[in-house]
Design a protein around this motif. Structure first.
Motif, short mmCIF file in Angstrom:
data_model
loop_
_atom_site.label_atom_id
_atom_site.label_comp_id
_atom_site.label_asym_id
_atom_site.label_seq_id
_atom_site.Cartn_x
_atom_site.Cartn_y
_atom_site.Cartn_z
N LYS A 1 -3.04 3.43 9.98
CA LYS A 1 -4.18 3.50 10.03
C LYS A 1 -4.59 2.90 8.77
CE LYS A 1 -4.57 6.20 14.46
NZ LYS A 1 -4.83 8.11 14.40
N LEU A 2 -3.77 2.95 7.67
CA LEU A 2 -4.29 2.81 6.55
C LEU A 2 -4.31 1.13 5.54
CD1 LEU A 2 -3.30 5.57 4.89
CD2 LEU A 2 -5.52 5.90 5.28
N PHE B 1 0.68 17.69 -2.43
CA PHE B 1 1.69 17.48 -1.51
C PHE B 1 0.80 17.42 -0.52
CE2 PHE B 1 3.19 20.87 -4.87
CZ PHE B 1 4.23 20.11 -4.84
N LEU B 2 -0.51 18.69 -0.18
CA LEU B 2 -1.43 18.22 1.16
C LEU B 2 -1.72 16.87 1.33
CD1 LEU B 2 -2.81 21.60 1.15
CD2 LEU B 2 -1.01 20.89 2.64
N THR B 3 -2.45 15.97 0.65
CA THR B 3 -3.01 14.18 0.19
C THR B 3 -2.40 13.90 0.96
OG1 THR B 3 -3.10 14.05 -1.91
CG2 THR B 3 -5.40 15.35 -0.90
N ARG B 4 -1.15 14.33 0.88
CA ARG B 4 0.11 13.24 0.14
C ARG B 4 0.68 13.34 1.83
NH1 ARG B 4 4.99 11.56 -3.51
NH2 ARG B 4 5.67 10.26 -3.02
N ILE B 5 0.48 14.50 2.32
CA ILE B 5 0.92 14.91 3.72
C ILE B 5 0.43 13.27 4.49
CG2 ILE B 5 1.28 15.83 5.66
CD1 ILE B 5 2.28 18.03 3.40
N LEU C 1 0.56 -1.53 0.41
CA LEU C 1 0.43 0.57 0.04
C LEU C 1 0.88 1.13 -0.15
CD1 LEU C 1 -3.06 1.28 -0.31
CD2 LEU C 1 -2.72 1.05 2.63
N GLY C 2 2.04 2.00 0.50
CA GLY C 2 3.15 2.27 0.91
C GLY C 2 3.38 2.51 -0.44
N LYS C 3 4.24 1.84 -0.68
CA LYS C 3 4.55 1.40 -2.16
C LYS C 3 3.83 2.32 -3.81
CE LYS C 3 8.02 1.10 -4.61
NZ LYS C 3 9.28 2.42 -5.31
N ALA D 1 1.14 10.12 6.92
CA ALA D 1 1.10 10.39 8.35
C ALA D 1 -0.27 8.86 8.89
CB ALA D 1 0.13 11.39 8.94
N LEU D 2 -0.97 8.62 8.07
CA LEU D 2 -2.09 7.90 8.87
C LEU D 2 -0.87 6.06 8.30
CD1 LEU D 2 -4.61 9.21 7.06
CD2 LEU D 2 -4.95 8.46 9.11
N LEU D 3 -0.32 6.06 6.92
CA LEU D 3 0.55 5.45 7.25
C LEU D 3 1.89 5.16 8.06
CD1 LEU D 3 1.37 5.40 2.77
CD2 LEU D 3 0.15 3.55 4.25
#
Length: 428
Positions: free
Chosen positions: A93-94, A79-83, A22-24, A87-89
């Motif tokens: 929490k994802l 930018f903002l949604t990626r931050i 998911l992170g990648k 943070a959730l990753l």
């Protein structure tokens, strides 16, 4: 604004289907979508700048708002949604996020539509609409507004609801039939437009027209209302556009549309370094523009709302030029990406695969935008109905043009280039 988010999520879904974590997948989704987002936003900003430069008054305000919105949505989406995701990753929490629902899980995941095989029919449909529009233009013409013909506008508010047809009938005899009446905002308020004596620069003509307006609608006013009371209390605003000013506005509007299309083609050439993409993009926005104009000349006497062609209509056209190029940029970006990875792959297959792999994004963006504009069209009032109708047409035709005009034309030119190169190598 939804476009960038859809692009990122669609690319993320592709990476997840490829088996990435998911992170990648999120990181690669943002990374792979960036160039398409940047190009599509910048092309829309270019049309906004053109609109601001050539427009006046409220149109400049619209252009300014559009540019601010594009910059803000770009920063937010990229930018903002990626931050937030990172943070959730980091907090684990994802874990269960899939970027799909049970309904959309398999929607357009592996379409195998042969778009290029249908390109000849694809060319014929808009060509037919444009030919019909040209015939209608030479016989019926367009419903040109005061901006383009010259004339006077009066916004009149009554003490009770009125019907536009009744008001028009009352004023026709007074103003020699050169009058149009549309409802503005509420049922008790109308805009009266007339070309009556527009060539006459005598100041007394203004008083004459106000007097004729008063005489025409007197039966809708309270008993005992005087001309002074009518002009002071019931006429909310008035505007005059002289014939020479109207010609200047019309010429500037035509220049703005042509200049915007040339800017789009030049930017695509600069970014993709291939004349085939540039020609395809120019053809797509030109076809979209001409089809919208064709529908306006064919339908303005049929549909039950005003379809005036004025500066607001030109703002809609320029907005659509910016919007429709977004779809085209996304497909072209995928073609460029695939050619970079597989330079020897058959170009027919590459382009069909690009159209199919971006189809879900095209469907999602067009549908969500269509819903928003449809809401504005139904609920936004009479003053902007013509504007939103042009946008509605533009979304549908622009999406079609990407699939059946821009990309097939790019393919035709690339095929000729490849064949010419192969023939030259064979000759050696």
């Amino acid at each position: 604004a939804v476009d960038a988010n859809v692009l990122i999520y669609e690319r993320t879904k592709e990476e997840l289907r490829a088996g990435k974590s998911l992170g990648k997948a999120i990181a690669d989704g943002y990374g792979n979508a960036f160039s398409a987002i940047f190009d599509s936003n910048l092309t829309s900003i270019i049309t906004g700048v053109v609109l601001f430069y050539f427009g006046t008054g409220p149109i400049r305000g619209f252009a300014t708002t559009m540019i601010i919105g594009l910059v803000a949505s770009f920063l937010t989406a990229v930018f903002l949604t990626r931050i937030v995701y990172e943070a959730l990753l980091a907090k684990d929490k994802l874990k269960n996020v899939t970027f799909t629902t049970s309904i959309t899980k398999d929607l357009l995941t592996n379409p195998k539509i042969n778009f290029l095989a249908a390109r000849k029919v694809g060319y014929l449909i808009p060509a037919g609409i444009i030919v019909l529009g040209a015939i209608s233009m030479s016989t019926i013409g367009l419903n040109n507004g005061i901006d383009f013909t010259g004339g006077r506008n009066y916004v009149v508010r009554f003490d009770q609801d009125v019907k536009t047809d009744e008001v028009r009938d009352m004023l026709d005899a007074q103003l020699d039939g050169s009058v149009s009446v549309i409802q503005i905002g509420t049922p008790d308020q109308v805009r009266v437009s007339t070309n009556y004596k527009i060539d006459d620069s005598d100041p007394s003509v203004d008083q004459e027209i106000e007097s004729k307006l008063f005489e025409g609608v007197k039966s809708l006013l309270p008993a005992g209302t005087t001309l002074d009371q009518f002009t002071g209390q019931y006429i909310q605003s008035s505007q005059k556009v002289g014939p020479s000013m109207a010609d200047d506005i019309k010429n500037a509007a035509i220049l703005a549309v042509i200049f915007a299309m040339i800017c789009m083609a030049a930017y695509i050439l600069l970014r993709f370094r291939d004349i085939s993409f540039s020609v395809g993009a120019f053809a797509s926005v030109a076809v979209t523009t001409l089809c919208i104009i064709s529908f306006y000349t064919l339908l303005w006497k049929v549909l039950p709302f005003s379809m005036e062609v004025d500066q607001t209509f030109i703002a809609a056209i320029l907005t659509i030029i910016g919007y429709s190029i977004n779809d085209t940029v996304v497909v072209f970006d995928r073609i460029r990406e695939t050619i970079g990875l597989y330079p020897k792959r058959d170009r027919y297959q590459v382009i069909n695969d690009a159209l199919n792999s971006t189809l879900c994004r095209t469907f999602n963006t067009s549908l969500t935008t269509l819903v928003v504009v449809l809401c504005i069209f139904i609920l936004g009032g009479a003053t902007i109905r013509s504007f939103t109708f042009a946008i509605l047409l533009g979304i549908i035709i622009g999406t079609y043009s990407t699939l059946f005009v821009a990309t097939p034309i790019a393919y035709e030119l690339q095929k000729k280039k490849i064949n010419k190169k192969a023939a030259a190598e064979a000759g050696k």
